[in-house]
Design a protein around this motif. Structure first.
Motif, short mmCIF file in Angstrom:
data_model
loop_
_atom_site.label_atom_id
_atom_site.label_comp_id
_atom_site.label_asym_id
_atom_site.label_seq_id
_atom_site.Cartn_x
_atom_site.Cartn_y
_atom_site.Cartn_z
N LYS A 95 0.68 -1.44 -0.07
CA LYS A 95 0.10 0.02 0.06
C LYS A 95 0.83 1.13 -0.14
O LYS A 95 0.61 2.26 -0.71
CB LYS A 95 -0.97 -0.11 1.38
N SER A 137 0.83 4.12 -2.97
CA SER A 137 0.53 5.52 -2.83
C SER A 137 1.59 6.47 -3.37
O SER A 137 1.22 7.52 -3.97
CB SER A 137 -0.06 5.82 -1.28
N TYR A 145 -1.58 5.88 2.68
CA TYR A 145 -2.45 7.02 2.27
C TYR A 145 -1.49 8.34 2.00
O TYR A 145 -2.47 9.21 2.08
CB TYR A 145 -3.80 7.06 3.10
N SER A 146 -0.44 8.36 2.25
CA SER A 146 0.39 9.37 2.52
C SER A 146 1.38 9.67 1.55
O SER A 146 1.84 10.79 1.39
CB SER A 146 1.16 9.43 3.78
N ALA A 154 -5.35 7.88 9.32
CA ALA A 154 -4.48 8.76 8.40
C ALA A 154 -4.83 9.99 8.62
O ALA A 154 -6.04 10.48 8.60
CB ALA A 154 -4.63 8.27 7.03
N LEU A 189 -4.52 13.40 1.17
CA LEU A 189 -4.70 11.83 1.29
C LEU A 189 -4.80 11.29 -0.22
O LEU A 189 -5.11 11.89 -1.12
CB LEU A 189 -5.74 11.43 2.09
N PHE A 218 -5.42 8.07 -2.53
CA PHE A 218 -6.24 6.81 -2.63
C PHE A 218 -5.83 5.87 -3.71
O PHE A 218 -6.09 6.24 -4.81
CB PHE A 218 -7.51 7.03 -2.59
N THR A 219 -4.96 4.99 -3.62
CA THR A 219 -4.48 4.02 -4.72
C THR A 219 -5.59 3.51 -5.53
O THR A 219 -5.10 3.60 -6.80
CB THR A 219 -3.39 2.93 -3.61
#
Length: 497
Positions: A34, A38, A111-112, A308, A313, A315-316
């Protein structure tokens, strides 16, 4: 023991283990997927020349200023340097370490848009025992804990100051001695490091853990006071608490009864008097309500620890980069104000029991528990100290969260003051711990006069624990060292209750 972070299930037990040096930290393998995803979204948007807040724009009121691709790395470093303007006494070692841990956990959610290297350095600092020196004042608690987290981030880029193996040094030297290399921030990474609530949440977590310990100690020491004042046990019987079904109230009543089981000092209704004063009779109602406060703080902190909280942010799945407001600390601000109020009342109730122990007009014990009243003042002035701390707590308990001062040219026009709320809550806990230490000293002195052999088995064990730290007062002496020694033993969980 090794604690694995994925941003979703970090709990208080794991945090305590890490802060106590009983566990190391690593990022879970599945979290890296993840994290990488991101980051790929950020890189893709940069290649397409899309405008993204804080990635290729200025910050706050300057968010409409677009930054050229060649300047995005300088932008992130300038952000950290310019925002590192905290002041005041540094946070404690444990708060700084908790900030590293909670920031790593939040970034591990994916998410960063940060790189592996950045998160790994946070983890490496934790495992190496290296922690930044972070001033405790200067955060508004919205747009994240910008100033405190900037001081944390400075160390990661080889600037600022840190502690390593007990020695203070600049960030670059600390990293080198720990065998680590500073990072060079890429697009968004500076913002991702500082746009979060980890200062207030770290201090809030430590405050909660210490407050929870203190609440349980308060039940124990209140039981010893109850015995020493020959309290009436009828008010603790379950019938009363069943008809007002606050679970925590019943839990405290049952806890106090368990401490008093087998006592030769407690009395029954009408035996010596019909009713006790509220500071004895209403222990379940007050201590129970404080447990409710603790449960509220626990719930909000656990959510925040695994959230988060930066901006924007990433969102992949959708490829979206969304600017929002998860950095706003209002939930923690409210929780910390509530915690401070609850712990102020724990201290206030304790001080009233101290007064009943030392005041000869309220008991049948020697005046101020003195071996020679008049010639010696005994525990007269120790109650003054407790009263002073109670009064200070009342000032500190004024909610910080009701205040807001606009910032960044009114772009950030409502802030939480959550870090101030956490700082005040922690000071209240420190004060209340000393008040309860004073109660422990007074209750043990009263028990010495009554006869320790008459105590219930559980309170006798507590009495012996107290006596191992604070000897019986056989003549006047300075009690400051005793108060501090007792308070430290409570804080370090050296008193078994």
């Amino acid at each position: 023991m090794e604690i694995q972070l994925n941003g979703n299930d970090l709990g208080f037990h794991e945090i305590r283990s890490i802060l106590n040096g009983e566990a190391s930290v690593r990022i879970k393998d599945e979290a890296w997927t993840k994290i990488d995803g991101s980051r790929a979204v950020i890189d893709s948007h940069l290649k397409m020349g899309k405008v993204m807040y804080g990635v290729n724009t200025g910050f706050g009121k300057l968010s409409d200023t677009v930054i050229s691709a060649s300047d995005t790395e300088e932008l992130q470093l300038n952000l950290i340097r310019s925002h590192a303007c905290g002041i005041g006494e540094p946070f404690s070692k444990n708060v700084s370490r908790a900030m590293l841990l909670l920031r790593a956990n939040a970034l591990a959610k994916g998410y960063s848009g940060v790189r592996r290297e950045t998160i790994q350095l946070l983890v490496d600092c934790i495992n190496a025992g290296l922690y930044p020196i972070i001033p405790s004042q200067g955060s508004l608690g919205a747009s994240g804990d910008l100033a405190p987290l900037s001081h944390l981030a400075l160390v990661l880029v080889g600037e600022g100051e840190a502690i390593y193996k007990g020695h203070k040094m600049n960030g670059r030297a600390a990293l080198k001695k720990a065998g680590l290399q500073p990072i060079r921030l890429k697009a968004k990474e500076g913002l991702a490091l500082i746009n979060g609530t980890q200062a207030m949440t770290a201090l809030g977590t430590i405050s909660y853990l210490e407050a929870n310990d203190l609440a349980h100690f308060a039940d124990a020491v209140a039981s010893l006071t109850f015995e020493s004042l020959r309290g009436i046990v009828d008010a603790l019987f379950p019938e009363t608490h069943a008809v007002r079904p606050h679970i925590e109230q019943a839990e405290v009543a049952a806890s106090i009864l368990s401490y008093l089981k087998g006592s030769l000092l407690t009395t029954k209704q009408g035996e010596l008097r019909v009713q006790d004063a509220y500071s004895l009779r209403c222990i379940p109602q007050v201590h129970g309500a404080i447990r409710q406060v603790l449960k509220y703080a626990e719930e909000k902190l656990l959510i925040e620890i695994n959230s988060a909280t930066d901006n924007p942010l990433v969102f992949t799945d959708s490829g979206q980069i969304i600017s929002g407001g998860n950095f706003h600390g209002q939930p923690i601000a409210f929780a910390m104000d509530f915690l401070g109020i609850g712990m102020a009342e724990l201290g206030s109730m304790s001080e009233r029991r101290v007064e009943r122990l030392v005041n000869p007009q309220l008991n049948d014990l020697p005046a101020f528990l003195s071996p020679r009243p008049g010639l010696e003042s005994g525990l007269m002035i120790i109650q003054y100290t407790a009263a002073s701390l109670v009064s200070e707590n009342k000032t500190l308990a004024h909610p910080a969260s009701v205040d807001s001062i606009p910032s960044s040219a009114n772009q950030e026009d409502h802030v939480s003051m959550g870090t101030t709320a956490a700082r005040h809550a922690y000071q209240i806990i420190e004060n209340s711990r000393r008040i309860l230490a004073i109660e422990a000293i007074c209750a043990a002195q009263a028990a010495s006069i009554r006869g320790p052999e008459k105590l219930a088995p559980k309170t006798k064990k507590l009495y012996e624990n107290i006596r191992s730290i604070v000897p019986e007062i056989t003549s006047d002496r300075s009690l400051s060292p005793d108060i501090e020694a007792m308070s430290l033993a409570i804080k370090n969980r050296n008193i078994k209750v």
